[in-house]
Each structure stands twice: as structure tokens, then as C-alpha cells.
Design a protein around this motif. Structure first.
Motif, PDB file in Angstrom:
ATOM      1  N   ARG A 165      14.406   5.490 -10.868  1.00 56.61           N
ATOM      2  CA  ARG A 165      13.745   4.234 -11.244  1.00 56.61           C
ATOM      3  C   ARG A 165      14.706   3.060 -11.095  1.00 56.61           C
ATOM      4  O   ARG A 165      14.340   2.002 -10.594  1.00 56.61           O
ATOM      5  CB  ARG A 165      13.205   4.309 -12.675  1.00 56.61           C
ATOM      6  N   LYS A 166      15.957   3.249 -11.511  1.00 52.52           N
ATOM      7  CA  LYS A 166      16.957   2.187 -11.381  1.00 52.52           C
ATOM      8  C   LYS A 166      17.227   1.883  -9.911  1.00 52.52           C
ATOM      9  O   LYS A 166      17.315   0.721  -9.515  1.00 52.52           O
ATOM     10  CB  LYS A 166      18.259   2.562 -12.082  1.00 52.52           C
ATOM     11  N   ALA A 167      17.345   2.909  -9.091  1.00 57.02           N
ATOM     12  CA  ALA A 167      17.578   2.712  -7.655  1.00 57.02           C
ATOM     13  C   ALA A 167      16.416   1.938  -7.031  1.00 57.02           C
ATOM     14  O   ALA A 167      16.630   1.031  -6.210  1.00 57.02           O
ATOM     15  CB  ALA A 167      17.782   4.048  -6.956  1.00 57.02           C
ATOM     16  N   MET A 168      15.188   2.266  -7.426  1.00 57.10           N
ATOM     17  CA  MET A 168      14.018   1.573  -6.905  1.00 57.10           C
ATOM     18  C   MET A 168      14.045   0.109  -7.351  1.00 57.10           C
ATOM     19  O   MET A 168      13.859  -0.808  -6.537  1.00 57.10           O
ATOM     20  CB  MET A 168      12.724   2.229  -7.388  1.00 57.10           C
ATOM     21  N   THR A 169      14.300  -0.137  -8.623  1.00 53.38           N
ATOM     22  CA  THR A 169      14.358  -1.503  -9.149  1.00 53.38           C
ATOM     23  C   THR A 169      15.457  -2.303  -8.462  1.00 53.38           C
ATOM     24  O   THR A 169      15.251  -3.462  -8.072  1.00 53.38           O
ATOM     25  CB  THR A 169      14.582  -1.478 -10.673  1.00 53.38           C
ATOM     26  N   ASP A 170      16.612  -1.683  -8.276  1.00 54.80           N
ATOM     27  CA  ASP A 170      17.723  -2.359  -7.595  1.00 54.80           C
ATOM     28  C   ASP A 170      17.368  -2.718  -6.156  1.00 54.80           C
ATOM     29  O   ASP A 170      17.723  -3.797  -5.664  1.00 54.80           O
ATOM     30  CB  ASP A 170      18.990  -1.497  -7.625  1.00 54.80           C
ATOM     31  N   ALA A 171      16.660  -1.831  -5.462  1.00 56.10           N
ATOM     32  CA  ALA A 171      16.260  -2.099  -4.074  1.00 56.10           C
ATOM     33  C   ALA A 171      15.322  -3.304  -4.009  1.00 56.10           C
ATOM     34  O   ALA A 171      15.491  -4.186  -3.160  1.00 56.10           O
ATOM     35  CB  ALA A 171      15.598  -0.860  -3.466  1.00 56.10           C
TER      36      ALA A 171
ATOM     37  N   PRO B 164      11.406  -2.633   0.417  1.00 53.56           N
ATOM     38  CA  PRO B 164      11.742  -1.272  -0.012  1.00 53.56           C
ATOM     39  C   PRO B 164      10.601  -0.267   0.080  1.00 53.56           C
ATOM     40  O   PRO B 164      10.837   0.919   0.284  1.00 53.56           O
ATOM     41  CB  PRO B 164      12.176  -1.458  -1.469  1.00 53.56           C
ATOM     42  N   ILE B 165       9.347  -0.714  -0.016  1.00 54.73           N
ATOM     43  CA  ILE B 165       8.240   0.243   0.039  1.00 54.73           C
ATOM     44  C   ILE B 165       8.161   0.916   1.410  1.00 54.73           C
ATOM     45  O   ILE B 165       7.664   2.023   1.533  1.00 54.73           O
ATOM     46  CB  ILE B 165       6.894  -0.416  -0.331  1.00 54.73           C
ATOM     47  N   LEU B 166       8.711   0.258   2.434  1.00 60.29           N
ATOM     48  CA  LEU B 166       8.642   0.817   3.785  1.00 60.29           C
ATOM     49  C   LEU B 166       9.553   2.022   3.971  1.00 60.29           C
ATOM     50  O   LEU B 166       9.462   2.709   4.987  1.00 60.29           O
ATOM     51  CB  LEU B 166       8.959  -0.271   4.816  1.00 60.29           C
ATOM     52  N   MET B 167      10.408   2.295   2.984  1.00 57.05           N
ATOM     53  CA  MET B 167      11.260   3.484   3.033  1.00 57.05           C
ATOM     54  C   MET B 167      10.499   4.737   2.599  1.00 57.05           C
ATOM     55  O   MET B 167      10.968   5.847   2.804  1.00 57.05           O
ATOM     56  CB  MET B 167      12.483   3.291   2.139  1.00 57.05           C
ATOM     57  N   GLU B 168       9.334   4.542   2.007  1.00 55.65           N
ATOM     58  CA  GLU B 168       8.518   5.656   1.531  1.00 55.65           C
ATOM     59  C   GLU B 168       7.525   6.068   2.620  1.00 55.65           C
ATOM     60  O   GLU B 168       7.015   5.217   3.347  1.00 55.65           O
ATOM     61  CB  GLU B 168       7.748   5.245   0.270  1.00 55.65           C
ATOM     62  N   PRO B 169       7.243   7.364   2.712  1.00 56.67           N
ATOM     63  CA  PRO B 169       6.272   7.808   3.728  1.00 56.67           C
ATOM     64  C   PRO B 169       4.873   7.279   3.428  1.00 56.67           C
ATOM     65  O   PRO B 169       4.494   7.150   2.263  1.00 56.67           O
ATOM     66  CB  PRO B 169       6.320   9.339   3.631  1.00 56.67           C
TER      67      PRO B 169
ATOM     68  N   HIS C 278       0.843  -1.191   0.000  1.00 56.41           N
ATOM     69  CA  HIS C 278       0.000   0.000   0.000  1.00 56.41           C
ATOM     70  C   HIS C 278       0.878   1.241   0.000  1.00 56.41           C
ATOM     71  O   HIS C 278       1.894   1.287   0.700  1.00 56.41           O
ATOM     72  CB  HIS C 278      -0.887   0.041   1.253  1.00 56.41           C
ATOM     73  N   GLY C 279       0.463   2.224  -0.763  1.00 59.74           N
ATOM     74  CA  GLY C 279       1.220   3.469  -0.781  1.00 59.74           C
ATOM     75  C   GLY C 279       0.779   4.397  -1.874  1.00 59.74           C
ATOM     76  O   GLY C 279      -0.315   4.277  -2.415  1.00 59.74           O
ATOM     77  N   SER C 280       1.670   5.285  -2.229  1.00 58.54           N
ATOM     78  CA  SER C 280       1.334   6.344  -3.170  1.00 58.54           C
ATOM     79  C   SER C 280       1.137   5.838  -4.594  1.00 58.54           C
ATOM     80  O   SER C 280       0.400   6.425  -5.369  1.00 58.54           O
ATOM     81  CB  SER C 280       2.434   7.402  -3.170  1.00 58.54           C
ATOM     82  N   GLY C 281       1.822   4.774  -4.977  1.00 61.04           N
ATOM     83  CA  GLY C 281       1.720   4.267  -6.335  1.00 61.04           C
ATOM     84  C   GLY C 281       2.447   5.115  -7.362  1.00 61.04           C
ATOM     85  O   GLY C 281       2.332   4.897  -8.548  1.00 61.04           O
ATOM     86  N   LYS C 282       3.206   6.089  -6.898  1.00 60.16           N
ATOM     87  CA  LYS C 282       3.917   6.977  -7.815  1.00 60.16           C
ATOM     88  C   LYS C 282       5.255   6.356  -8.202  1.00 60.16           C
ATOM     89  O   LYS C 282       6.011   5.919  -7.346  1.00 60.16           O
ATOM     90  CB  LYS C 282       4.137   8.348  -7.184  1.00 60.16           C
ATOM     91  N   MET C 283       5.520   6.343  -9.487  1.00 55.33           N
ATOM     92  CA  MET C 283       6.799   5.855  -9.979  1.00 55.33           C
ATOM     93  C   MET C 283       7.791   7.011  -9.983  1.00 55.33           C
ATOM     94  O   MET C 283       7.402   8.164 -10.177  1.00 55.33           O
ATOM     95  CB  MET C 283       6.639   5.290 -11.395  1.00 55.33           C
ATOM     96  N   PRO C 284       9.062   6.734  -9.757  1.00 53.75           N
ATOM     97  CA  PRO C 284      10.068   7.803  -9.790  1.00 53.75           C
ATOM     98  C   PRO C 284      10.075   8.526 -11.137  1.00 53.75           C
ATOM     99  O   PRO C 284       9.830   7.915 -12.188  1.00 53.75           O
ATOM    100  CB  PRO C 284      11.383   7.053  -9.580  1.00 53.75           C
ATOM    101  N   ALA C 285      10.362   9.809 -11.078  1.00 50.94           N
ATOM    102  CA  ALA C 285      10.281  10.663 -12.270  1.00 50.94           C
ATOM    103  C   ALA C 285      11.468  10.506 -13.215  1.00 50.94           C
ATOM    104  O   ALA C 285      11.333  10.699 -14.411  1.00 50.94           O
ATOM    105  CB  ALA C 285      10.143  12.127 -11.848  1.00 50.94           C
ATOM    106  N   ASN C 286      12.641  10.151 -12.694  1.00 54.99           N
ATOM    107  CA  ASN C 286      13.805  10.077 -13.576  1.00 54.99           C
ATOM    108  C   ASN C 286      14.409   8.670 -13.585  1.00 54.99           C
ATOM    109  O   ASN C 286      14.145   7.854 -12.711  1.00 54.99           O
ATOM    110  CB  ASN C 286      14.852  11.142 -13.208  1.00 54.99           C
TER     111      ASN C 286
END
Length: 108
Positions: free
Chosen positions: A21-27, A89-94, A9-17
Motif C-alpha cells: 500500500r505504501k509503495a502504491m501511494t508513493d508511486a 502508476p495504474i499502467l504498471m498493473e495488468p 480503469h482496472g481491477s480496483g483491488k487495493m494491495p493486501a499488505n
């Protein structure tokens, strides 16, 4: 081992750059790697949902806590499944969390 559904559960927003996006995928790839054979299905992100209420009314807002994706994980029990989710990794997001539910095998 039992199977558990992780609902992200969360914002559902994908990174803008691309770098973000690569950092998120790597995590996510790293976390799934740590879980190893416990990962039954990595799952996928999901789009905005609709909710059908009693009487057939449809709400288009994605609900009070929108689902961002899912995975299926094997664990000894729900407490073990919760321990495995702690480094997600989603737990790092507010304002994001992982809901965990046992999958009940009705077919024997």
C-alpha cells in the motif's frame, strides 16, 4: 490550458499488505509531483458502480471495464494530456488503463 478528466480503469483491488500500500501511494504521489501544477484535482478511488440502462434496468457488475478512480489534469490539448498519462502508476498493473476526456465548460 484545457482541463481533462482521467478515468482510471482496472481491477480496483487495493494491495493486501502495508508495504505494498505504501509503495502504491508513493508511486501515485511521485507521479502527481512530476505533473506539478497540471494537477487540478488528484481525485480519488471509487467503489463498484451500477449501470442504469434504457428502460430502467440496473446492472450491478461495475461494467465491462470498471472505473477505479479519477483525476482532473490541465494540458494544452488531448495529445498533451495523453503524454502526461503515460507514466501513470495504474499502467504498471495488468489490464489497467487511463481513459482521457476533455472537460467542456458549458458555463462560459
Amino acid at each position: 490550458m484545457a482541463k481533462f478528466l482521467y478515468i482510471y480503469h482496472g481491477s480496483g483491488k487495493m494491495p493486501a499488505n502495508e508495504a505494498d500500500r505504501k509503495a502504491m501511494t508513493d508511486a501515485w504521489t511521485g507521479w502527481f509531483g512530476k505533473l506539478g501544477s497540471a494537477v487540478v484535482e488528484r481525485g480519488n478511488p471509487v467503489g463498484m458502480s451500477k449501470t442504469v440502462l434504457p428502460g430502467g434496468k440496473v446492472e450491478n457488475n461495475g461494467g465491462s471495464n470498471p472505473t477505479g478512480g479519477y483525476s482532473i489534469i490541465e494540458a494544452k490539448d488531448i495529445d498533451d494530456a495523453a503524454r502526461k498519462a503515460r507514466e501513470c502508476p495504474i499502467l504498471m498493473e495488468p489490464n489497467c488503463n487511463v481513459e482521457i476526456a476533455p472537460i467542456i465548460n458549458m458555463m462560459g
